[in-house]
Scaffold this active site. Structure first.
Site, PDB file in Angstrom:
ATOM      1  N   MET A 144       0.948  -1.101  -0.100  1.00 50.27           N
ATOM      2  CA  MET A 144      -0.107  -0.055   0.044  1.00 50.27           C
ATOM      3  C   MET A 144       0.982   1.322   0.174  1.00 50.27           C
ATOM      4  O   MET A 144       1.857   1.224   0.677  1.00 50.27           O
ATOM      5  CB  MET A 144      -0.908   0.091   1.340  1.00 50.27           C
ATOM      6  CG  MET A 144      -1.891  -1.270   1.342  1.00 50.27           C
ATOM      7  SD  MET A 144      -2.838  -1.262   2.652  1.00 50.27           S
ATOM      8  CE  MET A 144      -4.417  -0.584   2.350  1.00 50.27           C
ATOM      9  N   ASP A 183      -6.860  -2.016 -11.479  1.00 47.97           N
ATOM     10  CA  ASP A 183      -6.449  -1.874 -10.223  1.00 47.97           C
ATOM     11  C   ASP A 183      -6.968  -2.448  -9.284  1.00 47.97           C
ATOM     12  O   ASP A 183      -7.987  -3.144  -9.521  1.00 47.97           O
ATOM     13  CB  ASP A 183      -6.683  -0.262 -10.190  1.00 47.97           C
ATOM     14  CG  ASP A 183      -5.732   0.307  -8.975  1.00 47.97           C
ATOM     15  OD1 ASP A 183      -4.762  -0.438  -8.774  1.00 47.97           O
ATOM     16  OD2 ASP A 183      -5.901   1.411  -8.570  1.00 47.97           O
ATOM     17  N   GLU A 184      -6.622  -2.509  -7.954  1.00 45.22           N
ATOM     18  CA  GLU A 184      -7.018  -3.172  -6.718  1.00 45.22           C
ATOM     19  C   GLU A 184      -7.237  -4.790  -7.379  1.00 45.22           C
ATOM     20  O   GLU A 184      -8.227  -5.287  -7.046  1.00 45.22           O
ATOM     21  CB  GLU A 184      -8.303  -2.883  -6.338  1.00 45.22           C
ATOM     22  CG  GLU A 184      -8.061  -1.402  -5.899  1.00 45.22           C
ATOM     23  CD  GLU A 184      -7.431  -0.964  -4.751  1.00 45.22           C
ATOM     24  OE1 GLU A 184      -6.874  -1.915  -4.268  1.00 45.22           O
ATOM     25  OE2 GLU A 184      -7.402   0.324  -4.469  1.00 45.22           O
ATOM     26  N   GLN A 191      -5.731  -7.413  -6.330  1.00 49.79           N
ATOM     27  CA  GLN A 191      -5.820  -8.490  -5.295  1.00 49.79           C
ATOM     28  C   GLN A 191      -7.319  -8.791  -5.070  1.00 49.79           C
ATOM     29  O   GLN A 191      -7.704  -9.939  -4.596  1.00 49.79           O
ATOM     30  CB  GLN A 191      -5.487  -8.072  -4.197  1.00 49.79           C
ATOM     31  CG  GLN A 191      -5.852  -7.001  -3.451  1.00 49.79           C
ATOM     32  CD  GLN A 191      -5.680  -5.613  -4.084  1.00 49.79           C
ATOM     33  OE1 GLN A 191      -4.949  -5.334  -4.805  1.00 49.79           O
ATOM     34  NE2 GLN A 191      -6.131  -4.692  -2.988  1.00 49.79           N
TER      35      GLN A 191
END
Ligand SMILES: [Zn+2]
Length: 208
Positions: A15, A92-93, A95
């Site tokens: 992060m 994006d993101e 995960q």
């Protein structure tokens, strides 16, 4: 137009490692060359509103939101039939995608010669892989780390979750959207020290 570069790429970082800013700059660079880019994000992150990608340095853009039940390959194929033939997908993101959705991105990349670039975290606050990250490590053609630096100068590897009491947490759900917990990206040594300061000496039985 085909660009002949169809592949699945995973760019992971902790992060605060500027993943979103890099995703948006990458999109800008492609579009500046006339390449059509589909910007997407997973739905698990709603901190900035459902469809906005917002980086810490101020860049932001609207993105198509993919929820866990969606079939990404079918969505892409519908767009192709409608004439929206994207040559590059930037996610994006990543995960938070399901493993199945990463397999779908894998299919899109190879079947349609599309470059799919996924930005996301490697692991959660207990150093466990996210489902989307696990699948990306399994399936990606290229894996790159976006390195960032801990407060001590070492490379960050842990996304520590900090509770309301200011202590590093080791229990709780993998995804806690809208909670009051904060995160701090740390190197392993600083994370381990913070755990010890919190009375956690043995990792066995705490993580894993
Ligand atoms: Zn450190």
């Amino acid at each position: 137009m085909k660009n002949g570069m169809g592949k699945l790429v995973f760019k992971f970082g902790a992060m605060g490692s500027s993943k979103t800013a890099q995703a948006l700059m990458t999109r800008y660079n492609y579009e500046a060359k006339g390449t059509r880019v589909w910007l997407v994000k997973s739905s698990a992150d709603t901190r900035d509103g459902a469809d906005i990608l917002r980086s810490r340095i101020g860049l932001q853009a609207n993105a198509f939101v993919i929820t866990p039940g969606m079939n990404v390959k079918e969505l892409y194929e519908v767009q192709r039939m409608d004439g929206d033939s994207y040559e590059v997908i930037i996610a994006d993101e990543a995960q938070f995608f399901t493993e199945e959705q990463i397999w779908q991105f894998r299919e899109i990349a190879s079947l349609y010669d599309v470059t799919v670039i996924c930005y996301g975290l490697r692991t959660d606050f207990r150093c466990q892989l996210f489902p989307g990250s696990k699948a990306l490590f399994m399936l990606a053609d290229d894996i790159d780390e976006i390195a960032s630096v801990c407060k001590c100068g070492r490379k960050t590897v842990v996304n520590a979750r900090i509770g309301a009491d200011g202590k590093v947490m080791v229990r709780g759900p993998q995804v806690e959207i809208g909670g009051n917990d904060k995160y701090e990206s740390l190197c392993w040594t600083c994370w381990r020290k913070a755990l010890r300061d919190n009375g956690v000496d043995e990792l066995k039985g705490i993580v894993g």
